[in-house]
Design a protein around this motif. Structure first.
Motif, short mmCIF file in Angstrom:
data_model
loop_
_atom_site.label_atom_id
_atom_site.label_comp_id
_atom_site.label_asym_id
_atom_site.label_seq_id
_atom_site.Cartn_x
_atom_site.Cartn_y
_atom_site.Cartn_z
N ILE A 108 0.82 -1.60 -0.55
CA ILE A 108 -0.18 -0.35 0.31
C ILE A 108 0.83 0.91 0.21
N LEU A 109 0.68 2.16 -0.99
CA LEU A 109 1.61 2.85 -0.89
C LEU A 109 0.62 4.47 -1.33
N SER A 110 -0.68 4.68 -1.28
CA SER A 110 -1.11 5.56 -0.81
C SER A 110 -0.35 7.26 -0.32
N ASP A 111 -1.04 8.24 -1.02
CA ASP A 111 -0.57 9.40 -0.65
C ASP A 111 1.42 9.71 -1.11
N ASN A 112 1.59 8.87 -1.94
CA ASN A 112 3.02 9.29 -1.31
C ASN A 112 3.59 10.29 -2.52
N GLN A 113 2.52 10.97 -3.76
CA GLN A 113 3.06 11.79 -4.21
C GLN A 113 4.13 11.39 -5.08
N LEU A 114 3.69 10.46 -5.67
CA LEU A 114 4.34 8.94 -6.51
C LEU A 114 4.51 10.12 -8.00
N CYS A 115 3.34 10.97 -8.21
CA CYS A 115 3.76 11.33 -9.59
C CYS A 115 4.60 13.22 -9.51
N GLY A 116 5.49 13.11 -8.45
CA GLY A 116 5.63 14.44 -8.18
C GLY A 116 4.63 15.50 -7.86
N MET A 117 3.55 15.18 -7.95
CA MET A 117 2.92 16.08 -7.97
C MET A 117 2.55 16.12 -6.34
N TRP A 118 1.34 17.00 -5.85
CA TRP A 118 0.72 17.15 -4.34
C TRP A 118 -0.34 18.80 -4.23
N SER A 119 -0.98 18.47 -3.66
CA SER A 119 -2.13 19.45 -3.29
C SER A 119 -1.90 19.72 -2.12
N GLU A 120 -1.68 21.54 -2.57
CA GLU A 120 -1.81 22.73 -1.16
C GLU A 120 -3.09 23.39 -1.06
N HIS A 121 -3.54 23.56 0.03
CA HIS A 121 -4.08 24.53 0.03
C HIS A 121 -3.68 26.40 -0.03
N ILE A 122 -3.59 26.89 -1.07
CA ILE A 122 -2.80 29.01 -1.40
C ILE A 122 -3.71 29.64 -1.03
N GLY A 123 -3.70 31.07 -0.32
CA GLY A 123 -5.27 31.23 -0.14
C GLY A 123 -6.56 31.20 -0.03
N GLY A 124 -6.49 29.75 0.90
CA GLY A 124 -8.09 29.39 0.83
C GLY A 124 -8.22 28.27 -0.07
N GLU A 125 -7.23 27.93 -1.28
CA GLU A 125 -8.39 26.95 -2.22
C GLU A 125 -6.96 26.19 -2.72
N PRO A 126 -7.78 24.90 -2.80
CA PRO A 126 -6.85 23.89 -3.18
C PRO A 126 -6.17 24.02 -4.87
N CYS A 127 -4.81 23.72 -4.68
CA CYS A 127 -4.11 23.93 -5.84
C CYS A 127 -3.11 22.62 -6.04
N VAL A 128 -3.18 22.41 -6.96
CA VAL A 128 -1.64 21.07 -7.04
C VAL A 128 -1.09 21.46 -7.84
N ARG A 129 0.26 21.26 -7.84
CA ARG A 129 1.76 21.72 -7.71
C ARG A 129 2.63 20.30 -7.87
#
Length: 181
Positions: A103-124
């Motif tokens: 089980i390798l969930s939630d490891n950003q395996l593809c180099g991307m992650w989600s953050e909240h910037i200015g209260g909005e979700p943003c994929v980086r």
């Protein structure tokens, strides 16, 4: 231990570094859950190599352990670049092991992650399929090993937090199905 290791106390990289050396004194260990610990790629590579080679090991859960060194939830990731070392270790060692589920969930395996910037979700981040290529390599080296139930791939779980694109999901499923034949 009766066969399961599930330290939910945030043991971190120090414990994960020491675990491979302790495995020989844990001959009945069949399940290891180190999820939600800051392990990272370098320690994760050593840990995966040791765990998949442990004779009684069946299930490994390394969800949310920053295996690719890019998770912003982990302090060390702030200045790190994406690394596929842990997944390369999995690909190199899975064949011949007794592991049936990883089980390798939630490891950003593809180099991307989600953050909240200015209260909005943003994929980086920047997308890479390199980790998935290691997973396909592992599947190709270990036919009939990982499990499937009710038509779903159970043997390797990459759900949430890895941002796997549909085309890459299809490649993974094709590799898995070809190994069931």
């Amino acid at each position: 231990l009766s066969g399961n290791l599930d330290p939910r106390s945030k043991v971190g990289a120090a414990f994960a570094t020491a675990l491979p050396g302790a495995l020989e004194s844990l001959p009945a260990l069949a399940s290891c859950n180190l999820s939600s610990n800051q392990i990272g790629s370098e320690v994760g590579a050593k840990l995966l190599a040791a765990l998949v080679c442990h004779p009684s090991m069946r299930t490994i859960d390394l969800s949310d352990t920053n295996l690719c060194d890019v998770s912003p939830r982990h302090k060390a990731a702030a200045a790190s670049k994406w690394s596929g070392g842990a997944l390369a270790a999995l690909a190199d060692n899975l064949a011949g092991s007794n592991v049936t589920q990883i089980i390798l969930s939630d490891n950003q395996l593809c180099g991307m992650w989600s953050e909240h910037i200015g209260g909005e979700p943003c994929v980086r981040g920047s997308y890479t399929s390199s980790a998935l290529e290691h997973v396909v390599k592992a599947l190709n080296k270990a036919p009939h090993q990982l499990t499937m139930s009710k038509g779903k791939l159970d043997g390797i779980k990459l759900s949430k937090g890895n941002f796997v694109r549909p085309g890459d999901i299809e490649r993974l499923l094709a590799a898995f199905v070809s190994n069931l034949e």
